[in-house]
Structure formats: structure tokens, C-alpha cells
Design an enzyme around this catalytic site. Sequence first.
Site, PDB file in Angstrom:
ATOM      1  CB  SER A 156      -0.912   0.026   1.229  1.00  0.00           C
ATOM      2  OG  SER A 156      -1.552   1.283   1.371  1.00  0.00           O
ATOM      3  CE1 TYR A 214      -4.670  -2.221   5.148  1.00  0.00           C
ATOM      4  CE2 TYR A 214      -3.737  -0.126   4.455  1.00  0.00           C
ATOM      5  CZ  TYR A 214      -4.306  -1.342   4.142  1.00  0.00           C
ATOM      6  OH  TYR A 214      -4.522  -1.681   2.827  1.00  0.00           O
TER       7      TYR A 214
END
Length: 318
Positions: free
Chosen positions: A213, A226
Site C-alpha cells: 500500500s 495498517y
Amino acid sequence: MTSSFTAAKQREIQEQVAEADEQERAPKEGAMQAGARLYPEPPFPQQHQDKPGDEDALSPPTYYDAPYYIGSGKLQDKVALITGGDSGIGRSVAVLFAREGADVAIVHLDEEDDAAATVEAVKREGRRCWAIKGDVKDSNFCRQAVASTVYQFGKLDILVNNSAFQVHTHDIVDLTEDHFDETLKTNLYGYFHMARAAVPHLKNGSAIINTGSVTGFDGEKSLLDYSMTKGGIHAFTKSLASQLIPKGIRVNCVAPGPVWSPLNPSDKDAEEVAQFGSGVPMKRPAQPEEIAPAYVFLASPHCSSFITGEILPIVGGY
């Protein structure tokens, strides 16, 4: 040529540049559209879903089937196992892998309708698909998923680690240990468990592709846990790639920016979902079919035989 003439000429050039800069700074309407078809732009309808999310309930629906993408046998007769393959990027990757000639197994948590839709989409491409329900946090399940895939299709050539859990938390004091554990065990342990189970079945020319990501590069203030896992996935990719070079197994990572999928509407507030993706330079989130071709590229030995340990950002112009 006099000095006065030169000075006047320079002022003229200065004025031309200033005028051009002013026009460039003028706000431009709409998001960047550079694909084969037009994609939805924010604002979207306000919406929120319970975890893990339902792709069929998204408005607008996702674009995952890439109708203008023409397969050319890049993965002919390969077998791929994709975690989080029921929706979002995972579903689109499953469809394009099948269009390139692969049979596909998908792992999903409990989204039975989404998984069934992915299975049918793969079958429409003329390939076989096997759906496996379970939790990638469980190492025994991961071993069973790999074994089941090999039993169904006779081998395993490609592993795509794509399952993910995220919930925004705006203050570290509100990030509970249970929440932290759920994120790390899904996003890091799950990738580790699946890779460890898969490697004994992979051969020279096989590939592992992880989903990272942009948050793994830049961080995100409301996604401490995250972002940590995505940075860890990037490091895991590079380390495992180095380890598996003697076996001829390539390991790479795709690191997307915002992508329209159930992950975010099952996390963000409805008001935030309405503006999802508007902050990137392209002013919209990617659709899954805009990300999936990168997985084909990294999976295919015809395209990327000299690429391993790489992180490929697809971030909308960041």
C-alpha cells in the site's frame, strides 16, 4: 542590440510565463480519465458497511472485469491461489489470471455471495475456480488452503497474498490491543502463513505477489497499525525474494493507492466514503481492473522473469 531591447524582451518573456502559470493554476474540473472507459469520480453516494464488506452492495459498483483487456496466454495452464479473491483487487486479479489461461483458487472469509460471483466470473473466462472459506490468521487453515488447491488442480504456480483488515483510528490511545492484533495477524501473519505453506509446492519460474500500500511508504495518521503492516509487507517481499532466488521463485509486491472496493466503505464514515480518492492528483480512486494488470505482469515469466524483490506503486500520481 541594445541593453534596453534585451531588458524589454526579458520582461515580455516573464509576462508570457506568468500568464501561462496563471492559466495552469486555474482549477480544472473532473478527475483524470486515461483508460479505455470512464470511471466513477467523487463524490459518491454516502454509504457504510459492516465488516468485511459486500462488493455487490457498493454504489457505484466496482469495475473489475476489464472488458478491453485481451488475454494472450501469459499464464497458460498455470494455477494461482489468491487470498481475498472474492472482491476488489482480488476478484479482478482472478478474472485476468483466468483470461490469461490460469485456473484459480480464491480464499475468502465469509462473503459467500461475493465469492460465488468471482467463481462464476472466472468460469466465464473458460477456466476452473475453487473457493475456499477460512481465516488466514490460522496457520493450519493456510496449509489446508494450499493443500486443497494442489489437490484440486494438481499443482501451484502463483500465490497472491491480498487479504487485508483495516479500521481507521484517529488517536493511538483508542487503538486497542485486540484491534492491533487483528490487523497484524491478518496482514502480516496471514502473508507469512500462506507463503510458508506455498513455497514447498512452488517450482522454478513460480511467483509470489504481495499486496502492499501507499501507506507503507508514506504512513497514514489514522491507520497506524495498517500502515505498519504494509511497510512490513514491503520488507517481507524484499527479504523473501532474496531468500528464494536460489529456488527460482520470484517475489514482488504491488502497492496501490486508494482503490474502490469493500475495504474502505466497511471502514470509513459514510461522509468520508463520499469523497474517497479525491485527494490524489488524479482526483479519484482506482478501479480494481486498473490495478489487476500489474499482477499479471508480475506473475508471468514471459513479462517479468528478471524482476524480483520490487515494490510497484500504483498511486494515482502521488
